[in-house]
Design a protein around this motif. Structure first.
Motif, mmCIF file in Angstrom:
data_model
loop_
_atom_site.group_PDB
_atom_site.id
_atom_site.type_symbol
_atom_site.label_atom_id
_atom_site.label_comp_id
_atom_site.label_asym_id
_atom_site.label_seq_id
_atom_site.Cartn_x
_atom_site.Cartn_y
_atom_site.Cartn_z
ATOM 1 N N SER A 375 0.837 -1.185 0.000
ATOM 2 C CA SER A 375 0.000 0.000 0.000
ATOM 3 C C SER A 375 0.879 1.244 0.000
ATOM 4 C CB SER A 375 -0.908 0.015 1.230
ATOM 5 O OG SER A 375 -1.742 -1.130 1.255
ATOM 6 N N GLU A 376 0.373 2.309 -0.588
ATOM 7 C CA GLU A 376 1.102 3.559 -0.633
ATOM 8 C C GLU A 376 1.256 4.162 0.754
ATOM 9 O OE1 GLU A 376 2.918 7.151 -2.113
ATOM 10 O OE2 GLU A 376 2.761 5.092 -2.859
ATOM 11 N N LYS A 423 -2.809 -1.469 8.296
ATOM 12 C CA LYS A 423 -2.667 -1.687 6.858
ATOM 13 C C LYS A 423 -3.573 -0.783 6.045
ATOM 14 C CE LYS A 423 -2.877 -5.476 3.477
ATOM 15 N NZ LYS A 423 -3.111 -6.928 3.317
ATOM 16 N N GLU A 424 -4.806 -0.588 6.473
ATOM 17 C CA GLU A 424 -5.757 0.219 5.725
ATOM 18 C C GLU A 424 -6.763 0.863 6.656
ATOM 19 O OE1 GLU A 424 -7.587 -2.396 2.964
ATOM 20 O OE2 GLU A 424 -8.147 -3.879 4.465
#
Length: 568
Positions: A375-376, A423-424
Motif C-alpha cells: 500500500s502507498e 494496513k488500511e
C-alpha cells in the motif's frame, strides 16, 4: 641571468649528465641524470583466484629515481621530475605490453587479484596455465632525452578465467543481487531487461572486476565512469521494465522504458508486467491444443545522454519481439515478427520471461501470482490521542521503498497509551505492534501482538518503518533546513509556522536546480526527505518543481505531517 623557476631550458643528453642552458647568456649549468632504476618484488609463483578478488597478489618497488641535482646550487630543479610507468608483457622483448602510469613521488605499486588478472587477460595469458610475466619500470624525464629502463623483473603467473560477456548488476551498496546484463559480441556493450523501481540506484561490474557508475558530474546521468569519484547509476522516476544498455567503449548507458506490450494474431490482448519477477503475462483460453502464431509489440520511451531523466524529453518509440520462442530477439525501434508457440486447450498463461539476457523466452504455462504490491500509505493510530482525544485514522507514513516495504514520514506524537500501525483505513484487524524489548525510539514489530508501540515525549518525530524487516525507528526533530534550490547545497533554515509540522522558506529563484531539493533534519545529511509530484518521501532524490518558476521571490512550503511540498 634569470634564475630558478623561470629559466627557459634546453635539455640535451651528454656523457654522464644532461646539459641545461639559460636563454639570457651563455652560462652553462649541469643537471644530473636520474639514478638507474632498480626494481624488486617477490618472485614466487602467483596463482590468481576468482574467490579472492581483493587479495594482494603482487607488490613491486623500486628506488627513488626522481631526485635531481645541478652544478649550481642557486638553480632549483623540479621535485620528482621523472614520470615512471610500469610495463607488463607476455614476451621478454616487450614488443607488446600494457602499462600503468605511476604518480610522481611514488616508488611502489601493489596489484590486487582482480586487477592483475584483468591485465593478464589483456596480454593474452591463458586461464589456468602458468606462464612468465615480464615487468619493468620506464622512467621519462624529458621528450628530448631517452627513456630510462629498469632491469626486467620476471614472475610466473596463473590467471583465472574471466567471463567478459557478463556484466553483474549491483545494488546501491555494490552488492550482487543476481541480475546480469549480456555482451553477446563480447565487446563491453552489455544489455538486458531490468525491473527497476523509480530512481533505483545501481552499478555495473564487468568480469574483470571493473565497476561502472555515473561520471559524478551534475547534469550527466547517462555518462559513465569507473573512477573513484563516480556516483551510482539511477533510473528515471518511473517504476517499470527497462531495456538497459551499458556501452563502455561509448562511455554511456541508456534506459528504454517498456510502457506496454500487446499480443496480436491468433492470440490477442494486453500483457501485464510483474516487475519483481521480470515477466510479462497474458491469460488466454484456447479452444483446442496446438500451435498458434502471434506477434508481441509495444510502446516505449528512451532515456539517454540526450534526454537525461526528463520524462518530457524521453524519445517515444515502438518495440517488438520475434524469432524462436526459446531464444527471442528484441527490436528496439520497430515492430517484431511472428512467434509460433504450442498452447494447451483451455485456460493458460502466455509468459514472456526477460530474466536471462542470453535467451529471452515466451512459453505457455501457469504464471505465479504476483506478490501483492505494498500500500502507498501505512496508517498510524493512537500516537496523537493526547491531542484528538481518541484513536483515528488521520495520520500516515508514505511508502519510500517498494522492494523493502519501508515507510517514512513525520508524526506529531502526544500519546496516552502508545500506538499501532494499520494496513488500511478502518481495518482494525490487521496491525503491527511492538515486540517485547522495544522502546519509544526503536524496536521490532510483530503482527497483531499484545503490545502497543511505546510513545516518546510529545513532539515532532521522523518515523522509519520496515515491514519486511519488521523494525521501527523514531528520530526527534530539532531543526528543519532545505538544500539544493538554485543548485546551492548549503543548509538554509526553514521557519516553523503556527500549524504543527508546517515550515516555510522565502527564496530568490535565479538559476536551474538540476538535482532537486532536499529537506534536511537536525543538520544531518543522513536524515532527509526528497520526493516528487508534490509528495515528500524519506531518503529519496531531491524533489523538483522550482524550475518551472519565474525568476524572483517565491515561498517553499512543506507540510511534514501530510508529507507534501508546494511553491507559491
Amino acid at each position: 641571468m634569470k634564475l630558478i623557476k623561470n629559466l627557459a631550458v634546453i635539455l640535451t643528453a651528454v656523457s654522464g649528465c644532461a646539459l641545461m642552458s639559460c636563454d639570457n647568456d651563455g652560462d652553462t649549468i649541469y643537471i644530473s641524470e636520474p639514478d638507474d632504476i632498480v626494481i624488486g618484488g617477490s618472485n614466487s609463483d602467483i596463482v590468481l583466484s576468482a574467490d579472492a578478488l581483493d587479495a594482494l597478489a603482487l607488490t613491486l618497488y623500486w628506488n627513488d629515481n626522481g631526485t635531481l641535482s645541478t652544478s649550481d646550487v642557486r638553480v632549483d630543479v623540479p621535485v620528482n621530475a621523472t614520470q615512471n610507468t610500469i610495463e607488463l608483457s607476455s614476451v621478454a622483448d616487450f614488443s607488446s605490453f600494457t602499462e600503468i602510469a605511476i604518480n610522481a613521488g611514488v616508488y611502489e605499486y601493489q596489484f590486487i587479484c582482480r586487477e592483475l588478472n584483468g591485465l593478464l587477460t589483456k596480454l593474452g595469458f591463458v586461464p589456468g596455465e602458468k606462464a612468465p610475466l615480464y615487468i619493468r619500470v620506464r622512467g621519462h624525464l624529458a621528450d628530448n632525452l631517452p627513456n630510462n629502463y629498469s632491469e626486467t623483473f620476471i614472475v610466473n603467473v596463473t590467471p583465472y578465467k574471466i567471463d567478459t560477456t557478463i556484466g553483474s548488476y549491483l545494488n546501491a551498496n555494490k552488492e550482487d543481487i543476481g541480475r546480469t546484463l549480456y555482451s553477446e559480441a563480447d565487446n563491453h556493450v552489455y544489455s538486458g531487461f531490468v525491473g527497476a523501481g523509480a530512481w533505483e540506484n545501481w552499478w555495473l561490474k564487468e568480469g574483470d572486476g571493473t565497476i561502472w557508475g555515473n561520471d559524478g558530474v551534475s547534469g550527466t546521468p547517462f555518462v559513465i565512469s569507473s573512477e573513484s569519484t563516480s556516483w551510482n547509476f539511477w533510473y528515471p522516476g518511473i517504476s517499470g521494465c527497462y531495456y538497459t544498455v551499458v556501452d563502455v567503449p561509448g562511455n554511456e548507458w541508456s534506459a528504454l522504458l517498456i510502457e506496454s506490450l500487446t499480443v496480436s494474431g491468433s492470440l490477442q490482448g494486453d500483457m501485464v508486467y510483474d516487475r519483481k519477477a521480470n515477466v510479462w503475462t497474458l491469460h488466454v483460453s484456447a479452444p483446442a491444443a496446438g500451435d498458434v502464431t502471434f506477434s508481441v509489440n509495444g510502446s516505449a520511451k528512451l532515456y539517454n545522454v540526450s534526454t537525461g531523466t526528463d520524462d518530457a524529453a524521453a524519445i517515444a518509440t515502438t518495440v517488438g519481439f520475434s524469432g524462436d520462442a526459446s531464444a527471442l530477439t528484441f527490436n528496439t525501434s520497430g515492430n517484431g515478427g511472428d512467434i509460433t508457440l504450442s498452447v494447451p486447450a483451455g485456460e493458460s498463461d502466455i509468459i514472456l520471461d526477460l530474466n536471462n539476457p542470453k535467451a529471452w523466452t515466451i512459453a505457455s504455462g501457469t504464471a505465479e501470482t504476483p506478490v501483492e504490491k505494498p500500500s502507498e500509505l501505512l496508517w498510524v493510530v493512537g500516537h496523537n490521542d493526547g491531542i484528538t482525544g481518541g484513536w483515528n485514522f488521520d495520520s500516515w507514513l508514505r511508502l519510500y521503498n517498494e522492494d523493502n516495504v519501508t515507510y517514512g514520514g513525520v508524526l506529531n506524537i502526544n500519546s496516552l497509551w502508545g500506538y499501532k500501525l494499520y494496513k488500511e483505513v478502518d481495518n482494525w484487524d490487521d496491525c503491527w505492534t511492538m515486540v517485547d524489548g522495544g522502546n519509544a525510539y526503536e524496536g521490532n514489530l510483530e503482527v497483531n501482538g499484545p503490545n502497543n508501540i511505546a510513545a516518546p515525549d510529545p513532539g515532532l518525530y521522523v518515523a522509519d518503518v520496515s515491514l519486511s524487516g519488521l523494525t521501527y525507528k523514531l528520530s526527534a526533530i530539532n531543526s528543519v533546513h532545505y538544500a539544493g534550490l538554485n543548485d546551492d547545497w548549503n543548509l538554509t533554515p526553514m521557519t516553523e509556522t503556527d500549524e504543527p509540522g508546517v515550515y516555510t522558506a522565502t527564496f530568490e529563484k535565479y538559476q536551474n536546480t538540476p538535482w532537486g531539493v532536499k529537506i534536511i533534519f537536525n543538520e544531518n545529511w543522513d536524515l532527509f526527505f526528497g520526493g516528487g509530484d508534490g509528495y515528500l518521501r524519506l531518503y529519496q532524490d531531491g524533489f523538483t518543481g522550482d524550475n518551472d518558476l519565474t525568476e524572483g521571490t517565491h515561498t517553499l512550503t512543506v507540510n511534514l505531517l501530510e508529507g507534501t511540498y508546494s511553491y507559491e
